[in-house]
Design an enzyme around this catalytic site. Structure first.
Site, short mmCIF file in Angstrom:
data_model
loop_
_atom_site.label_atom_id
_atom_site.label_comp_id
_atom_site.label_asym_id
_atom_site.label_seq_id
_atom_site.Cartn_x
_atom_site.Cartn_y
_atom_site.Cartn_z
CG HIS A 10 -1.73 -1.01 0.92
ND1 HIS A 10 -2.39 -1.89 0.28
CD2 HIS A 10 -2.02 -2.16 2.55
CE1 HIS A 10 -3.54 -2.98 0.57
NE2 HIS A 10 -2.66 -2.93 1.75
CB CYS A 42 -8.34 -5.18 5.33
SG CYS A 42 -7.88 -4.57 3.51
#
Length: 449
Positions: A10, A42
């Site tokens: 990320h 996630c």
């Protein structure tokens, strides 16, 4: 100018995009030891339980996309050493074994984190697995769809652990959650909230074992036996989910870190070496409720920090605003969201706080339906500044945590939140929004009413 970025999850992906958007003339070289970028871990539990149908949908970028933007992407390349005096990195091509030394003008550490693997005897059993990356996700999905796997133990009752509990439970597995804390989600929510989660799990047939510490694993032909300080539990599969630690060994002794090794950055994402920036799980965030550095590995923090590096690469322009650790969770039909400190955590830190927990319906009772919202607010007793908000309901209250985050970010008091303008429409809320109602109740308590 040549910029080297280590890592492309990320923080790395956001940094690449931001630098090339702001500074198209910069040469950007990216070294990633894996064969993929931008995997949304996630979404692992959602894929395990079948909510997300295709695991490939958890990637929001690719090496090809980043190359098209102008980056030089080197997959399956591991940086093994950093010399911040000579401004070089040593890189090994994992496919060929060839090593080279590369020079940089600016370096970005987006090296991420790795699950904590406690030194528990017997943990080497291959039926004890992790949940972090694409490889782990594929393994967990296979286990969830394997009829030979019936008994699953999740060790660790944080966000990832509790989501995996639901995922394997939905897949028809016999699930046990073991945690060494008094309650599940201990750091995220106070007891009134975690009690509901405990009862929710029990209602779905999940066994919840809190206040139990895993002491060893025993490998048997047909099971892994988890021995705790209070009983033993047998499983076909054990998933360890007890937290993360920053992957910053490359910078040991070179850059300033917190005690757990997280890199310390200034307001412009520069480390103690101004030519080395850092973002993501390798970094200590600026935690606004306390005003201190904290280790809070969240994708939201990583993306914001990486984006800021692009703006601040040549000169300081946009300050890092810090974080409230705002997060949300959905377990079965129960939505939970929080921002900032719980009352229990604030008191552990020695802060002089007060708090209030209450329940009210999210919209008027004259509507055909409504749902109660359990909510809590924590504030500094002296200044009445808001330090934390927690919300829980079958109604989707998640976005209200964002409003609470803004309130904490801007150092608003309970009086501010009590009377701030919010919309009223019977479909959505009462004449006073439930956050207004919560803050007004807190104000009454603070004023002794």
């Amino acid at each position: 100018m040549k910029v080297i970025i280590i890592g492309s999850t990320h923080a790395g992906t956001a940094t690449i995009k931001s630098i090339l958007k702001q500074h198209s003339e910069v040469e950007v070289d990216v070294y990633e030891r894996n064969d993929n970028v931008s995997f949304l871990s996630c979404g692992i539990a959602l894929t395990v339980q079948g909510e997300v149908k295709e695991i490939k949908d958890l990637f929001y970028s690719s090496p090809e996309i980043l190359k098209d933007l102008g980056a030089n992407i080197h997959m399956n390349h591991e940086v093994t050493a950093v010399d911040n005096v000579k401004k070089t990195v040593t890189v090994t091509n994992l496919a060929t074994g060839k090593t080279s030394v590369q020079h940089y003008d600016k370096l970005v550490a987006a090296t991420g984190s790795w699950p904590i693997i406690p030194g528990i005897p017997g943990i080497e059993d291959n039926r004890i697995v992790l949940s972090k990356n694409y490889t782990h996700a594929q393994e967990l999905i296979n286990y969830a769809n394997d009829d030979r796997i019936n008994r699953v133990i999740i060790v660790g009752g944080g966000y990832i652990g509790t989501e995996l509990v639901e995922a394997f439970n939905v897949k028809g597995k016999e699930v046990t959650l073991i945690d060494n804390q008094p309650t599940v989600l201990n750091r995220y929510f106070d007891e009134a909230f975690t009690k509901n989660v405990h009862e929710l799990f029990l209602s779905h047939g999940v066994t919840v074992e809190t206040d139990k510490t895993v002491q060893r694993f025993e490998s048997q032909d047909d099971a892994v036996v988890v021995q705790t300080n209070d009983g033993s539990f047998a499983a076909d599969l054990v998933v360890m989910s007890v937290g993360f630690r920053p992957s910053t060994s490359l910078f040991s002794g070179k850059l300033k870190t917190t005690p757990n090794g997280a890199l310390i950055v200034n307001d412009y994402m520069q480390t103690s070496d101004p030519d080395i920036f850092a973002a993501g799980d390798s970094v200590a965030v600026h935690y606004n409720p306390t005003g201190e550095n904290a280790y809070i590995p969240l994708a939201t923090n990583a993306v914001r920090q990486g984006t800021l590096i692009g703006y601040n690469l040549m000169a300081p322009k946009i300050k890092y605003m810090g974080t409230q650790s705002t997060s949300g969770l959905k377990l079965y039909d129960l939505t939970m969201a929080s921002s900032g400190l719980t009352a229990a955590h604030a008191r552990e830190l020695g802060m002089d706080v007060d708090s209030l927990t209450m329940t009210d319906n999210f919209r008027p009772e004259f509507m055909s339906s409504t749902e109660p919202v359990l909510m809590s607010i924590t504030w500094d007793r002296k200044t009445q500044r808001i330090l934390g908000v927690q919300l829980q309901s079958k109604y989707d209250i998640a976005q209200s945590a964002n409003a609470a985050s803004i309130a904490i970010q801007n150092r608003m008091t309970i009086t501010d939140l009590a009377f701030v303008d919010m919309l009223f429409q019977p479909w959505f809320d009462r004449p006073l929004n439930y956050l207004n109602i919560l803050a007004q109740a807190a104000l009454d308590k603070a004023n002794g009413q």
